[in-house]
Design a protein around this motif. Structure first.
Motif, PDB file in Angstrom:
ATOM      1  N   ALA A  92      87.897  68.984  75.480  1.00  0.00           N
ATOM      2  CA  ALA A  92      88.319  67.609  75.211  1.00  0.00           C
ATOM      3  C   ALA A  92      88.680  67.432  73.736  1.00  0.00           C
ATOM      4  CB  ALA A  92      87.219  66.638  75.615  1.00  0.00           C
ATOM      5  N   LEU A  93      87.984  68.173  72.854  1.00  0.00           N
ATOM      6  CA  LEU A  93      88.290  68.090  71.425  1.00  0.00           C
ATOM      7  C   LEU A  93      89.683  68.613  71.100  1.00  0.00           C
ATOM      8  CD1 LEU A  93      84.919  69.164  69.740  1.00  0.00           C
ATOM      9  CD2 LEU A  93      86.056  66.942  69.551  1.00  0.00           C
ATOM     10  N   GLN A  94      90.264  69.397  72.012  1.00  0.00           N
ATOM     11  CA  GLN A  94      91.620  69.905  71.823  1.00  0.00           C
ATOM     12  C   GLN A  94      92.686  68.912  72.263  1.00  0.00           C
ATOM     13  OE1 GLN A  94      91.060  73.584  74.200  1.00  0.00           O
ATOM     14  NE2 GLN A  94      91.697  74.681  72.349  1.00  0.00           N
ATOM     15  N   SER A  95      92.247  67.861  72.933  1.00  0.00           N
ATOM     16  CA  SER A  95      93.196  66.908  73.516  1.00  0.00           C
ATOM     17  C   SER A  95      93.921  66.104  72.428  1.00  0.00           C
ATOM     18  CB  SER A  95      92.458  65.957  74.453  1.00  0.00           C
ATOM     19  OG  SER A  95      93.328  64.952  74.926  1.00  0.00           O
ATOM     20  N   SER A  96      95.125  65.697  72.757  1.00  0.00           N
ATOM     21  CA  SER A  96      95.874  64.809  71.859  1.00  0.00           C
ATOM     22  C   SER A  96      95.456  63.350  72.051  1.00  0.00           C
ATOM     23  CB  SER A  96      97.384  64.950  72.114  1.00  0.00           C
ATOM     24  OG  SER A  96      97.682  64.649  73.472  1.00  0.00           O
TER      25      SER A  96
END
Length: 361
Positions: free
Chosen positions: A251-255
């Motif tokens: 989720a931390l990679q999400s935009s």
């Protein structure tokens, strides 16, 4: 206790024998591998000669899978007044002995909570158990005399007796020993095929996490085979935490900003729970954990450097509570972290600077 028979002269058996011999107990040694018994005897742990009659206490230091059979054989031969094993699992061996129809009034299960990554008699030391918990698992039918012999053994080894139910012990060691060992091995396994450039960056953190992964796999197969259920239950909980943490990191990679916040919250949760658990780990000598101040000293990797630091600390009247050494990658140098009481840190720092040591803030 005047005499003892140690059956199994590996790390634990030989260490107990060395401690007993050092207290004046006559110790007889035997092992399925005669060479191991000879080695233990040569180290001063006792004698290979068989006792002329029953000894006071027989100590079975065999792998968990062989404990019950070894105890049963010794009890049927009447080699001692009391019988004790030091296996890391307690419920299974007792149930096996009960199934054999033996009178267990002369038997008590035990587990010294101490060890090393190395095995065998050459790794043994007479002070291996000093200050460490030694679990005793007496049952309702355990003779008081046998319990007293076990307590005397623990005292001779300078350990701390802890009385527990056998099955409660097995659940406890699954949590504090068996499960962590497997997790350590899984982390260390990531390094097996890693690029050399990455491995060369290993610092104290990865050394701490993977230290116990160096233990003998054959020994650990025996241990885990005797306690698989509680360990599997704990690993299932760890697996659930891992799954949730992986999702949070993704989720931390999400935009999407809201997903990133959700991911950060998930990661923070596991880190905070880790903090809460870590502070419950007992501190020095099993007491409540204490906060120490770190005095970091840069040293060259040369003989006598640590001795000089400790001597200088002693001259300053400061007690070193704990110590950690970090070795610099690719250099003959390192960082010694001296843990001391907070009020002693300024005193030690000033004293070491006066004596020419380079300190790192």
């Amino acid at each position: 206790m005047r005499s003892a028979l140690v059956i199994g002269t590996g790390l634990i058996g030989t260490s107990a024998a060395l401690a007993l011999s050092g207290r004046g107990v006559v110790v007889h040694l035997t092992d399925h591998d005669p060479e191991q018994a000879r080695t233990a005897a040569a180290l001063g742990a006792g004698t290979e000669e068989a006792p002329e009659g029953p000894v006071d206490l027989a100590i079975v230091a065999a792998p968990p899978a062989h404990v019950a059979a070894t105890l049963a054989d010794a009890m049927r031969r009447g080699v001692a007044r009391g019988y004790l094993d030091v296996a890391s699992v307690k419920g299974g061996p007792r149930r096996e002995l009960e199934a054999l129809g033996l009178d267990l009034s002369s038997y008590i299960g035990s587990h010294p909570m101490s060890g090393r990554e190395k095995s065998g008699p050459l790794a043994a030391t007479g002070d291996l158990f000093e200050g460490r918990p030694w679990v005793l698992t007496p049952a309702r039918d355990t003779d008081t005399e046998v319990l007293n012999l076990a307590l005397e053994l623990v005292s001779h080894c300078r350990a701390v007796p802890v009385v527990m139910d056998a099955d409660a012990h097995d659940r406890a060691v699954a949590l504090v020993s068996h499960m962590p060992h497997l997790v350590s091995s899984m982390v260390a396994a990531r390094l097996e095929n890693a690029e050399e450039a990455a491995v060369r960056l290993c610092g104290q953190g990865i050394r701490d996490v993977t230290r116990i992964a160096a233990s003998d796999p054959r020994m650990w197969i025996d241990i885990l085979s005797a306690n698989p259920g509680p360990v599997a239950d704990l690993l299932a909980d760890v697996s659930a935490d891992l799954d949730e943490t992986v999702q949070a990191l993704r989720a931390l990679q999400s935009s999407d900003e809201s997903k990133r916040r959700e991911g950060a919250t998930g990661v923070e949760d596991v880190l905070r729970r880790g903090n809460a658990g870590q502070v419950r780990v007992p501190g020095k000598h099993g007491s409540a954990p204490r906060a120490y101040e770190v005095v970091a000293v840069l040293i060259d990797d040369q003989p006598g450097q640590l001795a000089r630091i400790f001597a200088d600390a002693g001259m300053a009247g400061v007690n070193i509570e704990d110590v950690r050494i970090e070795h610099a990658t690719g250099q003959q140098a390192g960082l010694v972290q001296l843990m001391v009481e907070p009020k002693a840190a300024p005193v030690l720092g000033a004293a070491l600077r006066e004596r020419g040591w380079a300190l790192r803030q």
